[in-house]
Design a protein around this motif. Structure first.
Motif, PDB file in Angstrom:
ATOM      1  N   SER A 180       0.818  -1.203   0.000  1.00 38.10           N
ATOM      2  CA  SER A 180       0.000   0.000   0.000  1.00 38.10           C
ATOM      3  C   SER A 180       0.858   1.262   0.000  1.00 38.10           C
ATOM      4  O   SER A 180       0.441   2.290  -0.485  1.00 38.10           O
ATOM      5  CB  SER A 180      -0.881   0.004   1.238  1.00 38.10           C
ATOM      6  OG  SER A 180      -0.075  -0.176   2.373  1.00 38.10           O
ATOM      7  N   SER A 181       2.053   1.188   0.516  1.00 35.93           N
ATOM      8  CA  SER A 181       2.807   2.434   0.653  1.00 35.93           C
ATOM      9  C   SER A 181       4.109   2.316  -0.102  1.00 35.93           C
ATOM     10  O   SER A 181       4.536   1.236  -0.477  1.00 35.93           O
ATOM     11  CB  SER A 181       3.111   2.691   2.121  1.00 35.93           C
ATOM     12  OG  SER A 181       4.194   1.896   2.495  1.00 35.93           O
ATOM     13  N   ASN A 182       4.730   3.466  -0.330  1.00 37.50           N
ATOM     14  CA  ASN A 182       6.002   3.412  -1.043  1.00 37.50           C
ATOM     15  C   ASN A 182       7.183   3.446  -0.087  1.00 37.50           C
ATOM     16  O   ASN A 182       8.309   3.680  -0.489  1.00 37.50           O
ATOM     17  CB  ASN A 182       6.094   4.574  -2.041  1.00 37.50           C
ATOM     18  CG  ASN A 182       5.856   5.908  -1.351  1.00 37.50           C
ATOM     19  OD1 ASN A 182       5.755   5.963  -0.123  1.00 37.50           O
ATOM     20  ND2 ASN A 182       5.766   6.976  -2.119  1.00 37.50           N
ATOM     21  N   SER A 183       6.913   3.252   1.195  1.00 32.22           N
ATOM     22  CA  SER A 183       8.040   3.207   2.124  1.00 32.22           C
ATOM     23  C   SER A 183       8.690   1.831   2.028  1.00 32.22           C
ATOM     24  O   SER A 183       8.032   0.852   1.704  1.00 32.22           O
ATOM     25  CB  SER A 183       7.574   3.516   3.547  1.00 32.22           C
ATOM     26  OG  SER A 183       6.485   2.718   3.902  1.00 32.22           O
ATOM     27  N   PRO A 184      10.004   1.763   2.291  1.00 28.77           N
ATOM     28  CA  PRO A 184      10.718   0.489   2.117  1.00 28.77           C
ATOM     29  C   PRO A 184      10.114  -0.633   2.954  1.00 28.77           C
ATOM     30  O   PRO A 184       9.674  -0.403   4.087  1.00 28.77           O
ATOM     31  CB  PRO A 184      12.140   0.807   2.595  1.00 28.77           C
ATOM     32  CG  PRO A 184      12.269   2.282   2.550  1.00 28.77           C
ATOM     33  CD  PRO A 184      10.895   2.836   2.742  1.00 28.77           C
ATOM     34  N   GLN A 185      10.075  -1.807   2.378  1.00 34.18           N
ATOM     35  CA  GLN A 185       9.516  -2.981   3.046  1.00 34.18           C
ATOM     36  C   GLN A 185      10.578  -3.616   3.935  1.00 34.18           C
ATOM     37  O   GLN A 185      11.667  -3.948   3.462  1.00 34.18           O
ATOM     38  CB  GLN A 185       9.136  -4.047   2.006  1.00 34.18           C
ATOM     39  CG  GLN A 185       8.281  -3.553   0.874  1.00 34.18           C
ATOM     40  CD  GLN A 185       6.838  -3.357   1.297  1.00 34.18           C
ATOM     41  OE1 GLN A 185       6.317  -4.070   2.152  1.00 34.18           O
ATOM     42  NE2 GLN A 185       6.203  -2.371   0.712  1.00 34.18           N
ATOM     43  N   GLY A 187       2.296  -3.112   9.294  1.00 35.89           N
ATOM     44  CA  GLY A 187       1.980  -1.731   9.646  1.00 35.89           C
ATOM     45  C   GLY A 187       3.066  -0.813   9.138  1.00 35.89           C
ATOM     46  O   GLY A 187       4.159  -1.253   8.805  1.00 35.89           O
ATOM     47  N   THR A 188       2.734   0.465   9.061  1.00 37.74           N
ATOM     48  CA  THR A 188       3.718   1.456   8.623  1.00 37.74           C
ATOM     49  C   THR A 188       4.240   2.204   9.839  1.00 37.74           C
ATOM     50  O   THR A 188       3.466   2.712  10.647  1.00 37.74           O
ATOM     51  CB  THR A 188       3.114   2.433   7.602  1.00 37.74           C
ATOM     52  OG1 THR A 188       2.699   1.662   6.474  1.00 37.74           O
ATOM     53  CG2 THR A 188       4.156   3.447   7.130  1.00 37.74           C
ATOM     54  N   LEU A 189       5.549   2.231   9.941  1.00 39.30           N
ATOM     55  CA  LEU A 189       6.218   2.844  11.075  1.00 39.30           C
ATOM     56  C   LEU A 189       6.816   4.168  10.605  1.00 39.30           C
ATOM     57  O   LEU A 189       7.639   4.186   9.685  1.00 39.30           O
ATOM     58  CB  LEU A 189       7.334   1.898  11.538  1.00 39.30           C
ATOM     59  CG  LEU A 189       8.294   2.408  12.602  1.00 39.30           C
ATOM     60  CD1 LEU A 189       7.554   2.681  13.898  1.00 39.30           C
ATOM     61  CD2 LEU A 189       9.396   1.393  12.823  1.00 39.30           C
ATOM     62  N   THR A 234      10.950   9.778   7.072  1.00 43.09           N
ATOM     63  CA  THR A 234      11.309   8.367   6.991  1.00 43.09           C
ATOM     64  C   THR A 234      10.228   7.466   7.544  1.00 43.09           C
ATOM     65  O   THR A 234       9.842   7.593   8.713  1.00 43.09           O
ATOM     66  CB  THR A 234      12.590   8.103   7.820  1.00 43.09           C
ATOM     67  OG1 THR A 234      13.525   9.153   7.546  1.00 43.09           O
ATOM     68  CG2 THR A 234      13.219   6.759   7.453  1.00 43.09           C
ATOM     69  N   SER A 235       9.737   6.571   6.702  1.00 43.42           N
ATOM     70  CA  SER A 235       8.842   5.545   7.230  1.00 43.42           C
ATOM     71  C   SER A 235       9.229   4.195   6.640  1.00 43.42           C
ATOM     72  O   SER A 235       9.886   4.120   5.600  1.00 43.42           O
ATOM     73  CB  SER A 235       7.387   5.883   6.926  1.00 43.42           C
ATOM     74  OG  SER A 235       7.176   5.846   5.536  1.00 43.42           O
ATOM     75  N   LEU A 236       8.854   3.154   7.334  1.00 45.80           N
ATOM     76  CA  LEU A 236       9.120   1.786   6.891  1.00 45.80           C
ATOM     77  C   LEU A 236       7.812   1.010   6.965  1.00 45.80           C
ATOM     78  O   LEU A 236       7.030   1.208   7.888  1.00 45.80           O
ATOM     79  CB  LEU A 236      10.133   1.110   7.833  1.00 45.80           C
ATOM     80  CG  LEU A 236      11.519   1.720   7.958  1.00 45.80           C
ATOM     81  CD1 LEU A 236      12.289   1.058   9.101  1.00 45.80           C
ATOM     82  CD2 LEU A 236      12.295   1.589   6.655  1.00 45.80           C
ATOM     83  N   THR A 237       7.585   0.156   5.987  1.00 45.04           N
ATOM     84  CA  THR A 237       6.458  -0.773   6.086  1.00 45.04           C
ATOM     85  C   THR A 237       6.998  -2.054   6.684  1.00 45.04           C
ATOM     86  O   THR A 237       7.904  -2.667   6.129  1.00 45.04           O
ATOM     87  CB  THR A 237       5.844  -1.048   4.701  1.00 45.04           C
ATOM     88  OG1 THR A 237       5.406   0.203   4.168  1.00 45.04           O
ATOM     89  CG2 THR A 237       4.653  -1.980   4.808  1.00 45.04           C
ATOM     90  N   VAL A 238       6.490  -2.423   7.846  1.00 49.46           N
ATOM     91  CA  VAL A 238       7.058  -3.530   8.601  1.00 49.46           C
ATOM     92  C   VAL A 238       6.095  -4.718   8.608  1.00 49.46           C
ATOM     93  O   VAL A 238       4.937  -4.587   9.003  1.00 49.46           O
ATOM     94  CB  VAL A 238       7.376  -3.099  10.055  1.00 49.46           C
ATOM     95  CG1 VAL A 238       8.057  -4.236  10.809  1.00 49.46           C
ATOM     96  CG2 VAL A 238       8.273  -1.854  10.061  1.00 49.46           C
TER      97      VAL A 238
END
Length: 173
Positions: free
Chosen positions: A6-11, A46-48, A54-58
């Motif tokens: 769903s997001s473009n933050s790094p997995q 979840g997205t952190l 800076t966000s990460l998809t965890v």
């Protein structure tokens, strides 16, 4: 087996044996609360948000033996692997070492940085990170960026720092 991103933050994928504390850790990171968790069937995600930029998809993936063959389905687009171990349980270290070696052998993780979290450092008999890294044979991964940090998901110790480090590892790699 495609997963919707769903997001473009790094997995970032969180793996480890059952009872290492992965779901507690993710819940603590995302909500600041200690949640009652039960063994994870499938995954939690979840997205952190670490800071404004800076966000990460965890992804926290179930660690029971029956679930581990599914780990490989989560490795697409993975930018960092976080491997959680229960540092208070030396008897399961050989099993953790094998599981880690197996997943890192996957082609998709070839240049992916590794963060090992020695969880449950709040317990009096927990192993030091030096002991944990020896047990997991981390020095054998000389061709990979890796770090090890101690944390306590229950107490919320070291989690934010650890994931800031993960974010830095991703930028470096």
């Amino acid at each position: 087996m495609g997963l919707a991103h769903s997001s473009n933050s790094p997995q970032v994928i969180v793996m480890g044996l059952d009872s290492a504390g992965k779901s507690t850790l993710l819940a603590r990171l995302l909500t600041g609360q200690v949640m009652e968790t039960s063994p994870t069937i499938g995954f939690n995600v979840g997205t952190l948000d670490l800071d404004k930029k800076t966000s990460l998809t965890v992804w926290d993936v179930g660690g029971q033996k029956s679930m581990r063959p599914n780990w490989k389905f989560y490795l697409d687009d993975c930018k960092a692997l976080v491997f959680v171990v229960d540092s208070s349980d030396p008897t399961r270290m050989p099993e953790a070492q094998k599981a880690l070696k197996k997943v890192l052998g996957d082609e998709k993780l070839r240049r992916i940085p590794l963060m090992v979290l020695a969880n449950k450092k709040d317990l009096p008999n927990s192993m030091t990170i030096r002991e944990v890294s020896r047990q997991l044979d981390l020095n054998s991964y000389s061709d990979r960026l890796w770090e090890i940090q101690a944390c306590s998901a229950l107490k919320g110790l070291g989690l934010q720092q650890a994931f800031m480090s993960v974010s830095k590892l991703i930028k470096k790699s």
